[in-house]
Motif scaffolding. Structure first.
Motif, short mmCIF file in Angstrom:
data_model
loop_
_atom_site.label_atom_id
_atom_site.label_comp_id
_atom_site.label_asym_id
_atom_site.label_seq_id
_atom_site.Cartn_x
_atom_site.Cartn_y
_atom_site.Cartn_z
N ASP A 58 38.25 9.90 185.15
CA ASP A 58 39.65 10.29 185.28
C ASP A 58 40.16 10.94 183.99
O ASP A 58 40.88 11.94 184.03
N GLU A 59 39.78 10.37 182.85
CA GLU A 59 40.17 10.96 181.57
C GLU A 59 39.56 12.34 181.40
O GLU A 59 40.20 13.27 180.89
N ALA A 60 38.31 12.48 181.84
CA ALA A 60 37.64 13.77 181.72
C ALA A 60 38.34 14.83 182.55
O ALA A 60 38.52 15.98 182.10
N ARG A 61 38.76 14.46 183.77
CA ARG A 61 39.49 15.41 184.63
C ARG A 61 40.81 15.82 183.98
O ARG A 61 41.22 16.98 184.04
N THR A 62 41.49 14.85 183.36
CA THR A 62 42.75 15.15 182.69
C THR A 62 42.53 16.12 181.54
O THR A 62 43.28 17.09 181.38
N VAL A 63 41.50 15.87 180.74
CA VAL A 63 41.21 16.75 179.60
C VAL A 63 40.85 18.15 180.10
O VAL A 63 41.32 19.16 179.56
N LEU A 64 40.03 18.23 181.13
CA LEU A 64 39.66 19.53 181.68
C LEU A 64 40.88 20.29 182.22
O LEU A 64 40.91 21.52 182.19
N SER A 65 41.88 19.56 182.69
CA SER A 65 43.09 20.23 183.20
C SER A 65 43.84 20.97 182.09
O SER A 65 44.63 21.87 182.37
N TYR A 66 43.60 20.58 180.83
CA TYR A 66 44.23 21.28 179.71
C TYR A 66 43.61 22.65 179.47
O TYR A 66 44.27 23.54 178.94
N ILE A 91 23.00 25.52 173.25
CA ILE A 91 21.60 25.60 173.69
C ILE A 91 20.96 24.24 173.94
O ILE A 91 19.99 24.14 174.68
N PHE A 92 21.49 23.16 173.37
CA PHE A 92 20.82 21.87 173.46
C PHE A 92 21.20 21.11 174.74
O PHE A 92 22.36 21.07 175.12
N PRO A 93 20.22 20.45 175.40
CA PRO A 93 20.50 19.64 176.59
C PRO A 93 21.42 18.46 176.27
O PRO A 93 21.40 17.94 175.14
N LEU A 94 22.19 18.03 177.26
CA LEU A 94 23.19 16.98 177.06
C LEU A 94 22.58 15.69 176.52
O LEU A 94 23.15 15.07 175.61
N ALA A 95 21.43 15.28 177.03
CA ALA A 95 20.84 13.99 176.64
C ALA A 95 20.53 13.92 175.15
O ALA A 95 20.56 12.84 174.56
N VAL A 96 20.24 15.06 174.54
CA VAL A 96 19.85 15.07 173.13
C VAL A 96 20.79 15.92 172.29
O VAL A 96 20.49 16.23 171.13
N ARG A 97 21.94 16.29 172.87
CA ARG A 97 22.81 17.26 172.18
C ARG A 97 23.29 16.75 170.82
O ARG A 97 23.29 17.49 169.84
N GLY A 98 23.71 15.50 170.76
CA GLY A 98 24.19 14.97 169.49
C GLY A 98 23.10 14.96 168.43
O GLY A 98 23.29 15.44 167.31
N ARG A 99 21.93 14.41 168.79
CA ARG A 99 20.82 14.36 167.84
C ARG A 99 20.34 15.76 167.46
O ARG A 99 20.08 16.06 166.29
N ALA A 100 20.19 16.62 168.47
CA ALA A 100 19.68 17.97 168.21
C ALA A 100 20.66 18.78 167.37
O ALA A 100 20.24 19.51 166.45
N SER A 101 21.96 18.66 167.65
CA SER A 101 22.96 19.36 166.84
C SER A 101 22.93 18.86 165.41
O SER A 101 23.03 19.64 164.45
N GLY A 102 22.77 17.54 165.25
CA GLY A 102 22.67 16.98 163.92
C GLY A 102 21.43 17.46 163.18
O GLY A 102 21.48 17.78 162.00
N VAL A 125 43.91 16.30 164.41
CA VAL A 125 42.91 15.71 165.32
C VAL A 125 43.44 14.44 165.97
O VAL A 125 42.98 14.06 167.05
N LEU A 126 44.41 13.78 165.34
CA LEU A 126 45.00 12.59 165.97
C LEU A 126 45.53 12.90 167.37
O LEU A 126 45.58 12.02 168.23
N LYS A 127 45.94 14.15 167.61
CA LYS A 127 46.51 14.53 168.91
C LYS A 127 45.49 15.19 169.84
O LYS A 127 45.82 15.55 170.97
N LEU A 128 44.25 15.38 169.35
CA LEU A 128 43.24 16.03 170.19
C LEU A 128 42.66 15.06 171.22
O LEU A 128 42.50 13.87 170.94
N PRO A 129 42.30 15.55 172.41
CA PRO A 129 41.59 14.71 173.38
C PRO A 129 40.10 14.66 173.05
O PRO A 129 39.59 15.47 172.28
N GLU A 130 39.42 13.70 173.64
CA GLU A 130 37.96 13.61 173.49
C GLU A 130 37.29 14.66 174.37
O GLU A 130 37.88 15.16 175.33
N SER A 131 36.07 15.02 174.03
CA SER A 131 35.28 15.98 174.82
C SER A 131 35.08 15.47 176.24
O SER A 131 34.71 14.31 176.45
N PRO A 132 35.31 16.30 177.28
CA PRO A 132 35.13 15.85 178.66
C PRO A 132 33.68 15.46 178.96
O PRO A 132 33.44 14.55 179.76
N ARG A 133 32.73 16.13 178.34
CA ARG A 133 31.34 15.76 178.57
C ARG A 133 31.02 14.38 178.01
O ARG A 133 30.27 13.62 178.61
#
Length: 467
Positions: free
Chosen positions: A207-215, A380-391, A190-198
């Motif tokens: 800019d970082e998100a575009r770079t990650v999406l390019s992968y 299935i969860f909306p972006l605004a609540v995705r972290g809380r809802a997934s948890g 995971v040390l070499k993984l990029p962060e989620s583009p969302r």
């Protein structure tokens, strides 16, 4: 500890280590299956409640780990939280292996600590994978999480089998302590993984998100996806101060949150983990042979799980999510109900009949409810609540896992195994009804499309209630 955006990371590496947390999750689900018979003998454990707590304590800790990780991931990012979880998992596994003789409560406490990391992985991995995967591959790639989970279970069953002939005091300690090995592998991967583009877009790092999406995307797909995510993120940012746990159940999000949390809850209360945690003891009760001599059965269940997860990856985008869940849940219900019915009609039926039906249950569970639960939780969860809802979904999933692990030995001490599994069969029936009436179809839709459909459903329900 942010990943270097300018360094190319292969999509295969991202998807492999993005889902590798499932190995940890699966290993600790499975390892106590083989360790428990030796631990019971070594510490002379006979109390059904204590046996249930030793087995289910990881799941108890996971309830809280999933909820905390979901919230912290919205602030710190998916990647950092997966790194932290892997370290907790490694330390917790080693401490379990060094439990003092007779230290039942110490072991329970350490496994609760370990459960914090297991629960975190269950919330973080589906969210990360769904946010990295393109819509047309999301089912397949998110299904990798399930393949990792069941592979971890199979590895633990094989390790248990290989170590079973060591002295009892050493065998179960090594079984538990070796869980630290995949934890360290995950950490360095995971040390070499990029962060989620969302997450990057949500925090203004376009800019970082575009770079990650390019992968993980074709060049022509990047800008439209960035715009789509950005539009959704901007809309939700306006309401950021109002977002709380209560937000999950307002009219805008309630429909999708109930659907996702409900599926995660039913997956566990349907009783699958009663098989995975206690299959040697189930065989012992059915045949009269010692549980420590029945460690080949977990391996058989593990092979069925792995084969089913691979089958799911092949068929994931060929069938609707709801179709697979309905079909799987129906067969699972019958597999639990038929032994009780047959036992009533034919009292002298072979005691191994129940083990055969449990194997049928595992086979269908393996390519329906097992992988699809986490696919749905991730998408299935909306972006605004995705972290809380997934948890929240993961926490309810772990509440079910903990409850099943805790009460199964107590129930089987009070009634026949056929009767206990019949109760789980009835829950399977309710799970199928929930899918048919409360869960939308998500296959082939982008995360933003699913959110829009859910929001519109909530508005239409609110309008109907106001009429």
């Amino acid at each position: 500890m942010e990943a270097k955006a300018e360094k190319k990371v292969s999509s295969k590496f991202i998807f492999f280590f993005g889902s590798f947390g499932g190995i940890l999750f699966g290993y600790d689900i499975g390892v106590m299956t083989g360790a428990l018979p030796f631990l019971k003998t070594d510490w002379a454990l006979t109390n059904a409640s204590l046996i249930g707590w030793v087995t289910s304590s990881v799941m108890f800790g996971a309830i809280f780990g999933a909820a905390i990780a979901g919230q912290m991931a919205d602030k710190l990012g998916r990647r950092r939280m997966i790194l932290l979880s892997s370290l907790i998992f490694a330390v917790g596994s080693i401490l379990c292996g060094f439990a003092p003789n007779g230290g039942t409560y110490y072991l329970i406490g350490m496994r609760i600590f370990l459960g914090l990391a297991v629960g975190a992985a269950s919330a973080l991995v589906p969210a990360y994978m769904s946010e990295m995967a393109p819509a047309h591959l999301r089912g397949n790639l998110s299904g990798m999480n399930q393949t990792m989970i069941v592979s971890g279970m199979l590895i633990s069953y094989i390790v248990d089998f290989v170590l079973k002939d060591l002295p009892g005091n050493l065998s179960w300690r090594l079984m538990l302590g070796l869980a630290s090995v995949p934890a360290f592998i995950l950490f360095f991967g995971v040390l070499k993984l990029p962060e989620s583009p969302r997450f990057l877009i949500k925090t203004g790092k376009l800019d970082e998100a575009r770079t990650v999406l390019s992968y993980v995307r074709k060049p022509e797909e990047i800008d439209p996806e960035v715009e789509s995510i950005q539009k959704t993120a901007e809309t939700e940012k306006n309401n950021l101060q109002k977002t709380s746990w209560a937000t999950l159940f307002n009219s805008k999000y309630r429909y999708l949150v109930i659907a996702g949390v409900g599926v995660a809850t039913f997956q566990q209360f349907q009783g699958a983990n009663a098989i995975f945690y206690y299959i040697p003891l189930i065989v012992e009760k059915a045949t009269g042979n010692a549980a420590s001599s029945a460690l080949m059965w977990p391996i058989i269940q593990g092979v069925l799980l792995v084969l089913g997860s691979l089958l799911y990856i092949v068929i994931a985008e060929k069938f609707n999510r709801r179709t697979l869940l309905t079909m799987g849940g129906s067969v699972m219900a019958l597999s639990f109900l038929l032994p009780a019915i047959i036992n009533k009609l034919v009292p002298n039926a072979s005691p191994m009949m129940i083990v055969v039906f449990l194997s049928i249950y595992v086979a269908f569970y393996s390519f329906t409810w097992a992988p699809l639960t986490w696919v749905l939780v991730g998408e299935i969860f909306p972006l605004a609540v995705r972290g809380r809802a997934s948890g929240l979904a993961s926490s309810f999933n772990w509440i079910g896992s903990w409850a099943v692990g805790l009460i199964f030995p107590i129930l089987t001490a009070a009634m026949s195994q056929e009767a206990v599994f019949a109760i789980f069969g009835i829950i399977c029936v309710f799970g199928v009804l929930f899918i048919r009436f409360c869960v939308p179809e998500t296959r082939g839709h982008s995360l933003e499309e699913i959110e829009a459909r859910g929001t519109n459903h909530g508005k239409s329900k609110e309008a109907t209630n106001n009429d």
